[in-house]
Design a protein around this motif. Structure first.
Motif, mmCIF file in Angstrom:
data_model
loop_
_atom_site.group_PDB
_atom_site.id
_atom_site.type_symbol
_atom_site.label_atom_id
_atom_site.label_comp_id
_atom_site.label_asym_id
_atom_site.label_seq_id
_atom_site.Cartn_x
_atom_site.Cartn_y
_atom_site.Cartn_z
ATOM 1 N N GLN A 114 48.125 44.720 43.901
ATOM 2 C CA GLN A 114 48.112 43.466 44.636
ATOM 3 C C GLN A 114 47.619 43.673 46.061
ATOM 4 O O GLN A 114 46.931 42.819 46.621
ATOM 5 C CB GLN A 114 49.517 42.848 44.649
ATOM 6 C CG GLN A 114 49.556 41.400 45.120
ATOM 7 C CD GLN A 114 48.661 40.501 44.307
ATOM 8 O OE1 GLN A 114 47.478 40.336 44.621
ATOM 9 N NE2 GLN A 114 49.193 39.913 43.246
ATOM 10 N N GLN A 154 46.806 35.273 40.742
ATOM 11 C CA GLN A 154 48.010 35.823 40.127
ATOM 12 C C GLN A 154 47.704 37.140 39.422
ATOM 13 O O GLN A 154 48.442 38.103 39.550
ATOM 14 C CB GLN A 154 48.588 34.809 39.136
ATOM 15 C CG GLN A 154 49.829 35.291 38.411
ATOM 16 C CD GLN A 154 50.391 34.231 37.482
ATOM 17 O OE1 GLN A 154 50.004 33.070 37.539
ATOM 18 N NE2 GLN A 154 51.288 34.615 36.615
ATOM 19 N N ASN A 155 46.601 37.173 38.673
ATOM 20 C CA ASN A 155 46.172 38.443 38.079
ATOM 21 C C ASN A 155 45.227 39.112 39.059
ATOM 22 O O ASN A 155 44.445 38.470 39.727
ATOM 23 C CB ASN A 155 45.497 38.229 36.719
ATOM 24 C CG ASN A 155 44.302 37.316 36.810
ATOM 25 O OD1 ASN A 155 44.129 36.626 37.799
ATOM 26 N ND2 ASN A 155 43.468 37.309 35.797
ATOM 27 N N TYR A 156 45.314 40.407 39.163
ATOM 28 C CA TYR A 156 44.632 41.123 40.241
ATOM 29 C C TYR A 156 43.119 41.086 40.109
ATOM 30 O O TYR A 156 42.396 41.179 41.093
ATOM 31 C CB TYR A 156 45.124 42.580 40.295
ATOM 32 C CG TYR A 156 46.613 42.712 40.107
ATOM 33 C CD1 TYR A 156 47.490 42.058 40.953
ATOM 34 C CD2 TYR A 156 47.146 43.473 39.066
ATOM 35 C CE1 TYR A 156 48.864 42.160 40.783
ATOM 36 C CE2 TYR A 156 48.507 43.584 38.880
ATOM 37 C CZ TYR A 156 49.371 42.921 39.745
ATOM 38 O OH TYR A 156 50.718 43.020 39.571
ATOM 39 N N ASN A 205 53.514 38.306 38.977
ATOM 40 C CA ASN A 205 53.528 39.411 38.007
ATOM 41 C C ASN A 205 54.338 40.614 38.472
ATOM 42 O O ASN A 205 54.405 41.623 37.758
ATOM 43 C CB ASN A 205 52.095 39.867 37.707
ATOM 44 C CG ASN A 205 51.324 38.825 36.912
ATOM 45 O OD1 ASN A 205 51.913 37.989 36.238
ATOM 46 N ND2 ASN A 205 50.002 38.865 37.000
#
Length: 361
Positions: A141, A83-85, A164
């Motif tokens: 992303q 979810q977080n890059y 996000n």
């Protein structure tokens, strides 16, 4: 590329908290499978067990022909997009893409070739010298996706990678991921709580609730033939309408809502199993299958809210203490407070057991 096979895989945390009940799941080579469900349903835990980031309590996980229960994550031939890059801010895009290859000792020329190829696939070949701070959320992303592609894994794992992003960018990135799957033909497992993402991306969808698999099926089968009330209500937006009550025969076939509100005529073409008469059940029907002023078996309900969306209109009604949504194409001639005549499509009525399981009847 490889199939993924889960055999009676479960996860129980100390204290007896079961995050994932024993589950059997086979994901064939090259399939795009989506795990979907509300927060806390066990979908991310399942993905992390496949990745080796979460120890399984029981069962076996196989990737290809190899059981990987005791194999380290780096040796499972998987690539994970989070979810977080998780990009290194001090490195360029090219260095971020190639960092994993460098750690594995891949030759510089080979690594550069993989980096350029992945960047072209994702349309970020002009960004290779930039730092992450100079990129938009969608570009970051793409870099995260590219970092997975260069590894040439057997299986891609996605853990809510679009959460996000704003709504417009999510739609764009869904398209990018679908194209990527078509181009690579890779086995992909994707976790999301967004049923729209699940329906648009998945070749098969695994619906989970409270750590238990509720149904595994292609998107349209889930939509048209939900296994239980939870699946019917979770898949589809707006959600399926539900009305508890009983089917009875009197002056024709009728439905008596539990909370009163009159006896509702059922369509003449609708003929349920006789065993379902005179028992507590829940009638389910999707908003687009509640039709305004159509057919002979109509009944009325007061309009509470009207949402005009341009291409369609959502009309919220109150019926026997329950909210009923009608979805119509374009505009509709009605007003708040007015009684709207509606009918139900006979071939689209669902019946569910009126109990905790809510199984389709």
């Amino acid at each position: 590329m490889a199939r993924v096979l889960l055999n009676q895989v479960s996860k129980t945390y100390p204290g007896g908290v079961q995050a994932v009940a024993p589950m059997d799941l086979e994901i064939p080579h090259g399939e795009f499978t989506v795990l979907v469900g509300p927060s806390g349903c066990g979908k991310s835990t399942t993905l992390r067990m496949i990745a080796g980031l979460e120890e399984i309590t029981e069962g076996t996980i196989a990737i290809g022909d190899r059981i990987v229960n005791d194999v380290e994550p780096r040796d499972r031939q998987i690539a994970m997009v989070f979810q977080n890059y998780a990009l290194y801010p001090h490195m360029s895009v090219a260095d971020n893409l190639g960092f994993g290859l460098k750690m594995r000792g891949v030759a510089q020329d080979e690594a550069r070739e993989k980096i350029v190829a992945a960047a072209k696939i994702l349309g970020i070949d002009e960004l290779l010298e930039r730092k992450p701070r100079a990129l938009s959320g969608g570009q970051r992303q793409r870099v995260a996706l590219g970092r997975a592609i260069v590894r040439d894994p057997d299986v891609f794992l996605f853990d809510e990678p679009l959460s996000n992003l704003d709504a417009k960018m999510r739609v764009q990135m869904r398209t990018e991921i679908a194209r990527l799957h078509h181009r690579l033909g890779a086995t992909m497992i994707y976790v999301t709580h967004d049923q729209t993402e699940a329906m648009t991306l998945g070749q098969r969808i695994v619906v989970m609730k409270d750590g238990v698999v509720q149904q595994v099926a292609p998107p349209l089968e889930l939509y048209d033939r939900p296994a239980n009330r939870f699946v019917g209500g979770f898949i589809g937006s707006p959600a399926m309408n539900f009305l508890p009550g009983r089917l009875v025969r009197g002056d024709g076939l009728r439905f008596n809502p539990r909370n009163g509100g009159g006896s509702l005529p059922m369509p003449a073409a609708y003929e349920p199993d006789i065993a379902l008469l005179d028992r507590d059940l829940i009638l389910g029907i999707r908003p687009e299958h509640v039709e305004a002023g159509v057919g002979g078996a109509t009944f009325s309900a007061p309009v509470q809210v009207i949402e005009s969306l341009g291409n369609e209109t959502l009309v919220y009604l109150e019926l026997a203490g329950e909210q009923i949504i009608v979805r119509t194409p374009g505009a509709i001639d009605c007003a708040v407070g007015q009684e709207l005549q509606i009918s139900l499509r006979a071939d689209r009525i669902h019946l569910f057991a009126d109990d905790s399981a809510g199984a389709a009847l």
